[in-house]
Write a protein that holds these residues in place. Structure first.
Motif, PDB file in Angstrom:
ATOM      1  N   LEU A 120       0.848  -1.063   0.081  1.00  0.00           N
ATOM      2  CA  LEU A 120      -0.138  -0.354   0.171  1.00  0.00           C
ATOM      3  C   LEU A 120       0.639   0.829  -0.235  1.00  0.00           C
ATOM      4  CD1 LEU A 120      -2.884   1.815   0.074  1.00  0.00           C
ATOM      5  CD2 LEU A 120      -2.575   1.223   2.374  1.00  0.00           C
ATOM      6  N   TRP A 121       0.659   2.226  -1.222  1.00  0.00           N
ATOM      7  CA  TRP A 121       1.696   3.236  -1.041  1.00  0.00           C
ATOM      8  C   TRP A 121       0.939   4.752  -1.147  1.00  0.00           C
ATOM      9  CZ3 TRP A 121       5.883   0.681  -0.404  1.00  0.00           C
ATOM     10  CH2 TRP A 121       7.079   1.458  -0.361  1.00  0.00           C
ATOM     11  N   THR A 122       0.363   4.708  -0.267  1.00  0.00           N
ATOM     12  CA  THR A 122      -0.333   6.075  -0.198  1.00  0.00           C
ATOM     13  C   THR A 122       0.228   6.739   1.362  1.00  0.00           C
ATOM     14  OG1 THR A 122      -1.854   5.273   1.695  1.00  0.00           O
ATOM     15  CG2 THR A 122      -2.880   4.607  -0.315  1.00  0.00           C
ATOM     16  N   GLU A 123       0.025   7.959   0.755  1.00  0.00           N
ATOM     17  CA  GLU A 123       0.213   9.147   1.612  1.00  0.00           C
ATOM     18  C   GLU A 123      -0.027   8.660   3.591  1.00  0.00           C
ATOM     19  OE1 GLU A 123       0.085  13.252  -0.700  1.00  0.00           O
ATOM     20  OE2 GLU A 123      -1.806  13.401   1.086  1.00  0.00           O
ATOM     21  N   LYS A 124      -1.319   8.681   3.785  1.00  0.00           N
ATOM     22  CA  LYS A 124      -1.174   7.994   4.668  1.00  0.00           C
ATOM     23  C   LYS A 124      -0.256   7.220   5.356  1.00  0.00           C
ATOM     24  CE  LYS A 124      -5.996   9.311   6.037  1.00  0.00           C
ATOM     25  NZ  LYS A 124      -7.504   8.818   6.371  1.00  0.00           N
ATOM     26  N   ALA A 125      -0.135   5.590   4.362  1.00  0.00           N
ATOM     27  CA  ALA A 125       0.972   4.527   4.704  1.00  0.00           C
ATOM     28  C   ALA A 125       2.011   5.194   4.695  1.00  0.00           C
ATOM     29  CB  ALA A 125       0.399   3.869   3.650  1.00  0.00           C
ATOM     30  N   VAL A 126       2.631   5.426   3.568  1.00  0.00           N
ATOM     31  CA  VAL A 126       4.279   5.573   3.101  1.00  0.00           C
ATOM     32  C   VAL A 126       4.454   7.486   3.175  1.00  0.00           C
ATOM     33  CG1 VAL A 126       4.875   3.450   2.933  1.00  0.00           C
ATOM     34  CG2 VAL A 126       3.877   5.332   1.398  1.00  0.00           C
ATOM     35  N   GLY A 127       3.673   8.371   3.303  1.00  0.00           N
ATOM     36  CA  GLY A 127       3.959   9.962   3.255  1.00  0.00           C
ATOM     37  C   GLY A 127       3.792  10.048   1.802  1.00  0.00           C
ATOM     38  N   THR A 128       4.866  11.595   1.663  1.00  0.00           N
ATOM     39  CA  THR A 128       4.360  12.022   0.536  1.00  0.00           C
ATOM     40  C   THR A 128       4.785  11.380  -0.511  1.00  0.00           C
ATOM     41  OG1 THR A 128       4.758  14.017   1.452  1.00  0.00           O
ATOM     42  CG2 THR A 128       5.321  14.282  -0.889  1.00  0.00           C
ATOM     43  N   ASN A 129       4.775  10.501  -1.848  1.00  0.00           N
ATOM     44  CA  ASN A 129       5.194   9.860  -3.123  1.00  0.00           C
ATOM     45  C   ASN A 129       4.581  10.063  -3.771  1.00  0.00           C
ATOM     46  OD1 ASN A 129       3.444   7.642  -3.354  1.00  0.00           O
ATOM     47  ND2 ASN A 129       3.095   7.781  -1.505  1.00  0.00           N
ATOM     48  N   ALA A 130       5.535   9.728  -5.066  1.00  0.00           N
ATOM     49  CA  ALA A 130       4.272  10.176  -6.439  1.00  0.00           C
ATOM     50  C   ALA A 130       3.320   9.568  -6.474  1.00  0.00           C
ATOM     51  CB  ALA A 130       4.918   9.889  -7.143  1.00  0.00           C
ATOM     52  N   ILE A 131       2.831   8.297  -5.916  1.00  0.00           N
ATOM     53  CA  ILE A 131       1.890   7.095  -6.375  1.00  0.00           C
ATOM     54  C   ILE A 131       0.959   7.919  -5.169  1.00  0.00           C
ATOM     55  CG2 ILE A 131       0.941   5.327  -6.239  1.00  0.00           C
ATOM     56  CD1 ILE A 131       3.415   3.953  -6.870  1.00  0.00           C
ATOM     57  N   GLY A 132       0.845   8.187  -3.995  1.00  0.00           N
ATOM     58  CA  GLY A 132       0.257   8.600  -3.254  1.00  0.00           C
ATOM     59  C   GLY A 132      -0.487  10.109  -3.388  1.00  0.00           C
ATOM     60  N   THR A 133       0.602  10.559  -3.796  1.00  0.00           N
ATOM     61  CA  THR A 133      -0.130  11.983  -4.026  1.00  0.00           C
ATOM     62  C   THR A 133      -0.775  12.657  -5.424  1.00  0.00           C
ATOM     63  OG1 THR A 133       1.697  12.639  -3.190  1.00  0.00           O
ATOM     64  CG2 THR A 133       1.420  14.558  -3.790  1.00  0.00           C
ATOM     65  N   SER A 134      -0.259  11.756  -6.289  1.00  0.00           N
ATOM     66  CA  SER A 134      -1.511  11.782  -7.549  1.00  0.00           C
ATOM     67  C   SER A 134      -2.781  10.975  -7.724  1.00  0.00           C
ATOM     68  CB  SER A 134      -0.494  10.811  -8.922  1.00  0.00           C
ATOM     69  OG  SER A 134      -0.797  10.354 -10.195  1.00  0.00           O
ATOM     70  N   LEU A 135      -3.203   9.817  -6.482  1.00  0.00           N
ATOM     71  CA  LEU A 135      -4.130  10.013  -6.236  1.00  0.00           C
ATOM     72  C   LEU A 135      -4.551  10.631  -5.327  1.00  0.00           C
ATOM     73  CD1 LEU A 135      -3.105   5.929  -5.535  1.00  0.00           C
ATOM     74  CD2 LEU A 135      -4.945   6.778  -7.449  1.00  0.00           C
ATOM     75  N   PHE A 136      -4.320  11.197  -4.588  1.00  0.00           N
ATOM     76  CA  PHE A 136      -4.624  12.377  -3.711  1.00  0.00           C
ATOM     77  C   PHE A 136      -5.290  13.537  -4.497  1.00  0.00           C
ATOM     78  CE2 PHE A 136      -6.079  15.542  -0.256  1.00  0.00           C
ATOM     79  CZ  PHE A 136      -5.951  14.590   0.396  1.00  0.00           C
ATOM     80  N   THR A 137      -4.654  13.977  -5.193  1.00  0.00           N
ATOM     81  CA  THR A 137      -4.611  15.512  -6.320  1.00  0.00           C
ATOM     82  C   THR A 137      -5.381  14.961  -7.319  1.00  0.00           C
ATOM     83  OG1 THR A 137      -2.873  15.390  -6.225  1.00  0.00           O
ATOM     84  CG2 THR A 137      -2.634  16.521  -4.805  1.00  0.00           C
ATOM     85  N   ASP A 138      -5.292  13.601  -7.648  1.00  0.00           N
ATOM     86  CA  ASP A 138      -5.791  13.845  -8.773  1.00  0.00           C
ATOM     87  C   ASP A 138      -4.956  14.433 -10.089  1.00  0.00           C
ATOM     88  OD1 ASP A 138      -7.296  12.501 -11.254  1.00  0.00           O
ATOM     89  OD2 ASP A 138      -9.215  13.924 -11.083  1.00  0.00           O
ATOM     90  N   LYS A 139      -3.506  14.483  -9.794  1.00  0.00           N
ATOM     91  CA  LYS A 139      -2.773  14.795 -10.547  1.00  0.00           C
ATOM     92  C   LYS A 139      -1.192  14.359 -11.222  1.00  0.00           C
ATOM     93  CE  LYS A 139      -4.464  20.008  -9.419  1.00  0.00           C
ATOM     94  NZ  LYS A 139      -3.809  20.971  -8.432  1.00  0.00           N
ATOM     95  N   PRO A 140      -1.238  14.622 -11.993  1.00  0.00           N
ATOM     96  CA  PRO A 140       0.635  13.842 -12.041  1.00  0.00           C
ATOM     97  C   PRO A 140       1.824  14.409 -11.448  1.00  0.00           C
ATOM     98  CG  PRO A 140       0.568  15.264 -14.407  1.00  0.00           C
ATOM     99  CD  PRO A 140      -1.582  15.524 -13.724  1.00  0.00           C
ATOM    100  N   VAL A 141       2.306  13.912 -10.873  1.00  0.00           N
ATOM    101  CA  VAL A 141       2.948  14.275  -9.821  1.00  0.00           C
ATOM    102  C   VAL A 141       4.648  13.062 -10.134  1.00  0.00           C
ATOM    103  CG1 VAL A 141       3.361  14.811  -7.550  1.00  0.00           C
ATOM    104  CG2 VAL A 141       1.313  14.806  -7.929  1.00  0.00           C
ATOM    105  N   GLN A 142       5.823  14.512  -9.880  1.00  0.00           N
ATOM    106  CA  GLN A 142       7.144  14.204  -9.810  1.00  0.00           C
ATOM    107  C   GLN A 142       7.120  14.343  -8.420  1.00  0.00           C
ATOM    108  OE1 GLN A 142      10.536  15.872 -12.157  1.00  0.00           O
ATOM    109  NE2 GLN A 142      10.593  13.405 -12.957  1.00  0.00           N
ATOM    110  N   VAL A 143       8.022  13.292  -7.100  1.00  0.00           N
ATOM    111  CA  VAL A 143       8.761  13.495  -6.438  1.00  0.00           C
ATOM    112  C   VAL A 143      10.160  13.384  -6.122  1.00  0.00           C
ATOM    113  CG1 VAL A 143       8.688  12.717  -4.359  1.00  0.00           C
ATOM    114  CG2 VAL A 143       6.193  13.127  -5.139  1.00  0.00           C
ATOM    115  N   ILE A 144      10.795  14.376  -6.343  1.00  0.00           N
ATOM    116  CA  ILE A 144      12.437  13.975  -6.404  1.00  0.00           C
ATOM    117  C   ILE A 144      13.052  13.923  -4.849  1.00  0.00           C
ATOM    118  CG2 ILE A 144      14.345  14.694  -7.779  1.00  0.00           C
ATOM    119  CD1 ILE A 144      12.646  15.898  -9.421  1.00  0.00           C
ATOM    120  N   GLY A 145      13.651  13.176  -4.400  1.00  0.00           N
ATOM    121  CA  GLY A 145      14.239  13.002  -3.338  1.00  0.00           C
ATOM    122  C   GLY A 145      14.446  13.366  -2.139  1.00  0.00           C
TER     123      GLY A 145
END
Length: 654
Positions: A120-145
């Motif tokens: 499970l790779w949501t923000e609630k589960a593992v914090g800010t990450n492209a997968i969880g943030t993209s699902l939450f915001t319904d937007k394409p996201v790139q997360v670096i470092g």
């Protein structure tokens, strides 16, 4: 890139340790950090929780359509980045990883974080990450470092884009992850293009499924050919009608299948559609009569194929039967009677209905022959089939054959160009009721006999014998046996029709039913006119009982309806009866009062003869034209005193 990585790491530490949010952090990342803090995510954690094997299999099954579409696209993306240290991830709408493709060394690193199927790779589960943030915001996201909220992800970069269905609902997410030192804006573009391709392929596949479901669910057979008349597609109904498998249809030569229509000239070359063509499909030495539509597929003003739809003629006949009312409405429960003989006839008719024998119903006009025929049909195994009634007396002699057996196109002047099915074809699978069969011309009787014998008909102008499954019920108000003796009706046909005989009594023979039927007809009329119900007077009923009803039940019904509509009051009296019924009812009553029993008349005759002959038995016997022995038997039977007669010849015996 290194400078940005250092900057973001310091900004992350300041936020995690002191709660300070650097204003130069990307807004989408800053908002995600705040959410993670609110959720209580441990910034020192970040290892995803993994589903059990059974729950993972269930989730994969629930998303098998998405996986089947996305996997080839993921493989295509991976072929462009293979060896570069990236992994391609498919995630469902809830944030669970359901498909993973990547370099082996990256996959090994991913295992350390449980970045594997079922995690499970949501923000609630593992914090800010492209997968969880993209699902939450319904937007394409790139997360670096260090843009990742959890420190365990700081060596990674990930780019994710949501995947939507046709209604715009999120159904998953596509992600591409690798080393943070290999982060590039193009990575997000690749993922975004991949997600878009998945959406379009998914919509296309569902569209194909919808088309295929529609293709297979329509009630008509359908065959699609190319411009060379090669069969490209056929539906399940086509296979059912033709008695072939779909694989066999794809191999068949359509020109052999449809020999009666030149598809090349009539459809392909002309580019014109043809509708409701009556023709046959020839399949394995069988001929299947169908109604066919052939429509060209046109592209750039050129016919590139044909769509052929068809229905069996018997299906068309069933539709016609429903539209024109070839249906039996009466049942045995609708027959109104108290008469014991009539009840016996009904029971016999029920037993006859359960057989498949031909039935002959005899009875005067108005006794209910068609009512019985319909009841027999509805009580039989053919109740769901058509009930076609034909009045043989009402058909013009020159049209009887075409009406009964049909004709092919061009069979005679004035014939419809498509041909025409006869009543026997329309009755296929059901019952044909031949009323007034005694009026059928002799030459047609022989053709009907042939149909009875071989269960096949040939249309006028046709050469093909069509096999039918029809039960025949015939009716007549004539004495067919006498008509056979007079050579007006074929004896062999009479015996073929008269397998089971039902003879209906006249209404005058079931007088107990007259009042019952009268009240039934009144109740039915009152049901139609509930605001003004009416009743019959006792005098009215008596007049009905004293009439002979030569028109039987039909005449009684007509008389009741006439009286009902003429009477303006609530009670229908005898004055509303037709004059002929009123007059004949009175005569019938008067004659009935003057009728004496036969034995009373005979006794008076014997006494009078003896008186006239002064007690001479021989002369009295001659006078009555009977023998001397018979005269003595009559004297003993009526206890006549000869001595008294001789003593007083003028005495009148009582």
């Amino acid at each position: 890139m290194e400078n940005y990585l250092e900057f973001i790491k310091k900004a992350w530490r300041d936020f995690v340790e002191n709660g300070n949010l650097n204003p130069f952090i990307k807004p989408i990342i800053a908002e995600s950090w705040k959410r993670c803090k609110k959720f209580g995510v441990d910034p020192m954690g970040g290892v995803g929780k993994v589903l059990s094997k059974d729950l993972l299999e269930l989730r994969i099954k629930e998303n098998e359509e998405l996986i089947s579409i996305a996997h080839p696209i993921m493989e295509n993306i991976y072929s462009m980045v293979a060896g570069s240290g990236f992994v391609i991830i498919l995630v469902d709408k809830d944030g669970y990883l359901i498909d993973v493709i990547g370099d082996e060394e990256v996959m090994e690193r991913a295992v350390e974080l449980n970045f594997v199927k079922g995690a499970l790779w949501t923000e609630k589960a593992v914090g800010t990450n492209a997968i969880g943030t993209s699902l939450f915001t319904d937007k394409p996201v790139q997360v670096i470092g260090a843009e990742h909220y959890c420190i365990t992800h700081h060596s990674w970069t990930c780019s994710a884009a949501p995947i939507h269905d046709e209604e715009g609902n999120i159904i998953g997410c596509l992600d591409m992850s690798g080393s943070c030192y290999k982060a590039h804006p193009h990575t997000l573009g690749i993922v975004l293009a991949g997600a878009y391709s998945i959406e379009k392929q998914l919509a296309l596949m569902r569209s194909h499924k919808l088309i295929n479901a529609t293709f297979d669910s329509i009630s008509e057979g359908m065959i699609i050919t190319d411009e060379n008349l090669q069969v490209k597609k056929a539906n399940d109904m086509a296979a059912k009608i033709l008695g072939l498998t779909l694989e066999e249809i794809l191999k068949v030569d359509i020109k052999d299948l449809l020999r009666d229509v030149n598809l090349v000239n009539t459809v392909l070359k002309s580019g014109n559609p043809y509708y409701d063509i009556d023709c046959n499909f020839y399949v394995k030495d069988k001929r299947i009569a169908c109604s066919v539509n052939a429509v060209p597929v046109v592209s750039n003003k050129k016919s590139i194929g044909i769509v052929i739809t068809f229905r069996e003629a018997k299906y068309i006949h069933n539709v016609v039967n429903r539209v024109v009312g070839y249906k039996a409405t009466y049942r045995f429960e609708d027959i109104i009677t108290r008469n014991e003989e009539m009840k016996r006839i009904i029971e016999s008719a029920k037993r006859a209905a359960l057989s498949d024998c031909n039935i002959l119903i005899e009875g005067e006009s108005g006794t209910g022959k068609e009512l019985f025929a319909q009841a027999i049909h509805n009580y039989s195994r053919r109740a769901q089939g058509p009930f076609v009634a034909v009045n043989c007396a009402s058909l013009p002699r020159e049209l009887v054959e075409s009406e009964l057996f049909g004709y092919e196109k061009g069979a005679f002047t004035g014939a419809l160009k498509e041909g025409h099915p006869g009543k026997f074809e329309l009755a296929d699978g059901g019952t044909i009721f031949l009323d007034e069969i005694g009026e059928l011309p002799l030459d047609l009787q022989s053709k009907l006999l042939r149909v009875l014998d071989n269960k096949r008909i040939t249309r006028i102008g046709g050469t093909y014998e069509k096999r039918l499954n029809v039960r025949i019920i015939a009716a007549t108000n004539r004495n067919l046996r006498e008509e056979v003796e007079r050579k007006n009706f074929r004896g062999d046909l009479y015996y073929r029709l008269n397998v089971i005989n039902i003879k209906l009594p006249r209404l005058v023979e079931r007088k107990e039913d007259i009042e019952l039927l009268a009240h039934y007809f009144i109740d039915r009329l009152n049901h139609k006119n509930v605001a003004h119900p009416k009743i019959l007077s006792k005098e009215y009923i008596e007049k009905l009982k004293n009439y002979d009803w030569p028109g039987n039940v039909r005449e009684l019904q007509n008389a009741i309806e006439r009286s009902y509509y003429l009477c303006e009051g609530d009670v229908i009296t005898e004055e509303y009866l037709p004059d002929n019924i009123l007059r004949n009812a009175k005569m019938g009553k008067m004659n009935l009062d003057s009728v004496l029993p036969f034995e009373t008349l005979e006794k008076e005759n014997v006494k009078n003869a003896l008186l006239n002959c002064k007690g001479n038995v021989n002369r009295a016997a001659e006078l009555l034209n009977i023998s001397r022995a018979t005269m003595y038997r009559k004297i003993r039977k009526y206890n006549i005193d000869l001595k008294s007669i001789k003593m007083n010849q003028n005495e009148i015996f009582n």
